[in-house]
Scaffold this motif. Structure first.
Motif, PDB file in Angstrom:
ATOM      1  N   PRO A 226       0.791  -1.236   0.000  1.00 19.20           N
ATOM      2  CA  PRO A 226       0.000   0.000   0.000  1.00 19.20           C
ATOM      3  C   PRO A 226       0.822   1.285   0.000  1.00 19.20           C
ATOM      4  O   PRO A 226       0.508   2.226  -0.730  1.00 19.20           O
ATOM      5  CB  PRO A 226      -0.854  -0.120   1.272  1.00 19.20           C
ATOM      6  N   LYS A 227       1.903   1.340   0.775  1.00 11.25           N
ATOM      7  CA  LYS A 227       2.685   2.578   0.839  1.00 11.25           C
ATOM      8  C   LYS A 227       3.486   2.809  -0.439  1.00 11.25           C
ATOM      9  O   LYS A 227       3.637   3.942  -0.901  1.00 11.25           O
ATOM     10  CB  LYS A 227       3.596   2.567   2.064  1.00 11.25           C
ATOM     11  N   LEU A 228       3.979   1.732  -1.033  1.00 10.64           N
ATOM     12  CA  LEU A 228       4.703   1.855  -2.298  1.00 10.64           C
ATOM     13  C   LEU A 228       3.751   2.345  -3.394  1.00 10.64           C
ATOM     14  O   LEU A 228       4.087   3.250  -4.167  1.00 10.64           O
ATOM     15  CB  LEU A 228       5.305   0.507  -2.688  1.00 10.64           C
ATOM     16  N   SER A 229       2.563   1.772  -3.426  1.00  8.65           N
ATOM     17  CA  SER A 229       1.560   2.196  -4.407  1.00  8.65           C
ATOM     18  C   SER A 229       1.182   3.656  -4.211  1.00  8.65           C
ATOM     19  O   SER A 229       1.010   4.405  -5.180  1.00  8.65           O
ATOM     20  CB  SER A 229       0.304   1.324  -4.287  1.00  8.65           C
ATOM     21  N   GLN A 230       1.077   4.069  -2.958  1.00 10.65           N
ATOM     22  CA  GLN A 230       0.702   5.447  -2.648  1.00 10.65           C
ATOM     23  C   GLN A 230       1.772   6.430  -3.137  1.00 10.65           C
ATOM     24  O   GLN A 230       1.459   7.464  -3.725  1.00 10.65           O
ATOM     25  CB  GLN A 230       0.492   5.589  -1.134  1.00 10.65           C
ATOM     26  N   PHE A 263      11.730   0.560  -2.428  1.00 10.67           N
ATOM     27  CA  PHE A 263      11.907   0.613  -3.890  1.00 10.67           C
ATOM     28  C   PHE A 263      12.951  -0.385  -4.357  1.00 10.67           C
ATOM     29  O   PHE A 263      12.780  -1.037  -5.391  1.00 10.67           O
ATOM     30  CB  PHE A 263      12.285   2.034  -4.321  1.00 10.67           C
ATOM     31  N   ARG A 264      14.043  -0.513  -3.601  1.00  2.00           N
ATOM     32  CA  ARG A 264      15.096  -1.460  -3.974  1.00  2.00           C
ATOM     33  C   ARG A 264      14.563  -2.897  -3.941  1.00  2.00           C
ATOM     34  O   ARG A 264      14.837  -3.704  -4.822  1.00  2.00           O
ATOM     35  CB  ARG A 264      16.283  -1.332  -3.028  1.00  2.00           C
ATOM     36  N   ARG A 265      13.782  -3.185  -2.929  1.00  3.97           N
ATOM     37  CA  ARG A 265      13.288  -4.552  -2.731  1.00  3.97           C
ATOM     38  C   ARG A 265      12.300  -4.958  -3.825  1.00  3.97           C
ATOM     39  O   ARG A 265      12.399  -6.059  -4.380  1.00  3.97           O
ATOM     40  CB  ARG A 265      12.621  -4.667  -1.359  1.00  3.97           C
ATOM     41  N   TYR A 266      11.336  -4.072  -4.122  1.00  2.03           N
ATOM     42  CA  TYR A 266      10.260  -4.440  -5.040  1.00  2.03           C
ATOM     43  C   TYR A 266      10.492  -4.024  -6.491  1.00  2.03           C
ATOM     44  O   TYR A 266      10.003  -4.690  -7.412  1.00  2.03           O
ATOM     45  CB  TYR A 266       8.934  -3.840  -4.553  1.00  2.03           C
ATOM     46  N   LEU A 267      11.230  -2.941  -6.719  1.00  2.09           N
ATOM     47  CA  LEU A 267      11.374  -2.429  -8.083  1.00  2.09           C
ATOM     48  C   LEU A 267      12.822  -2.386  -8.565  1.00  2.09           C
ATOM     49  O   LEU A 267      13.102  -1.967  -9.687  1.00  2.09           O
ATOM     50  CB  LEU A 267      10.752  -1.030  -8.185  1.00  2.09           C
TER      51      LEU A 267
END
Length: 334
Positions: A226-230, A263-267
């Protein structure tokens, strides 16, 4: 290859069907056109009477080619229409080049008679260029939204699948033609007929004008955090004036270091890098789809100087903004 349309059945005397006039622009998208046309054909079949007829026209009145290269035999040139007709402009690739002076003059003249006018896929551009969307709500394919907003600030652009604003109708392209036609069929007849058409099309998720055309951020990036999407949503809404990672982190209630790790972890990139890619993507859309100067494109995408913009653009796309613009202009002139 050329495809000839079979004539529709003659309608019973005194029972006048509603007529749609499809205008095929050069390089129109086949799906947006065929989805709309098939919806009308199936409505006639389900109702067991001719509720709708159609005429397929275009500049020259001979053959129109879709973006897949298939030619369609036209019923005629850009002729006069009746005030009770519905004009359906079918757009596609390079809609700016396909929106000729003759088309614009014809659109303005026929619109004054009072018919409903629709722009399918990218054809909202043609309607806006003709001044038919001034002060109206509209939509266009998401890929063309950035350039459209820059060129037509007087139009209230939405991200809806389709928009009906009085006698001006626009769709986002693709299967959104089906959604618009189902609404028109329901309005003209009833929901039962529209649902029967949807069943025949194996179209189980009927969308309304409240539905948006693009996938949600989590679906698009393949990450449900949720926070990454936000944060990504905030980035997408603030391209012209980028927000620093520290403020972005604060806005979603985390530290800058936590945001970096997320960001590093998911993207597999930093927030700064991801933000830069979003801005450069918008810049490329503007270079390819508008006549904006490179300097104005740079400013619209949050770059303080053309030199910095050019450096970042070259690093990402392996060409300069000026060459990109030149290559695209040459392609359009062929």
């Amino acid at each position: 290859m050329s495809i000839t349309r079979h004539a529709t059945r003659t309608h019973p005397q005194g029972d006048q069907p509603k007529r749609f006039v499809f205008v095929l622009l050069n390089n129109f998208t086949l799906l947006c056109f065929s989805a709309a046309l098939e919806s009308l054909r199936i409505a006639n079949r389900m109702a067991e009477k001719e509720l709708y007829t159609w005429r397929i026209v275009g500049e020259g009145g001979d053959v129109a080619y879709c973006s897949a290269g298939t030619g369609f035999k036209l019923d005629g040139d850009l002729d006069e229409v009746g005030r009770d007709d519905t004009i359906m402009i079918c757009g596609g690739i390079d809609v700016q080049a396909a929106t000729t002076k003759r088309l614009l003059g014809w659109l303005r003249r026929e619109a004054r008679k009072g018919p409903a006018v629709a722009g399918l896929c990218t054809a909202a551009y043609s309607l806006a260029k003709a001044g038919l969307l001034d002060g109206k709500r509209a939509t266009i394919h998401w890929e063309n939204q950035d350039s459209f907003t820059e060129e037509f600030p007087e139009v209230e652009l939405t991200k809806s699948v389709f928009v009906v604003d009085d006698k001006r109708l626009t769709t986002a392209g693709g299967t959104s033609s089906i959604d618009l036609m189902l609404k028109l069929i329901a309005d003209d007849n009833d929901e039962q007929l529209a649902n029967a058409v949807a069943d025949q099309l194996i179209y189980s998720s009927i969308r309304t004008d409240q539905d948006t055309q693009r996938l949600s951020v989590p679906t698009r990036i393949g990450v449900r955090h949720p926070k990454l999407s936000q944060v990504i949503q905030i980035m997408e809404q603030n391209i012209e004036e980028p927000i620093s990672p520290s403020i972005l982190a604060k806005d979603v209630g985390m530290s800058t270091r936590q945001l970096e790790r997320l960001f590093r972890r998911y993207l597999n990139r930093s927030p700064k890098r991801y933000y830069m890619e979003l801005r450069l993507q918008k810049a490329r859309n503007l270079l390819m789809q508008t006549d904006m100067s490179v300097i104005n494109v740079a400013l619209a995408c949050g770059f303080a100087s053309p030199s910095h913009f050019s450096k970042c653009y070259r690093a990402h796309y392996d060409t300069t903004p000026y060459r990109e613009r030149g290559t695209h202009a040459a392609r359009l002139s062929i």
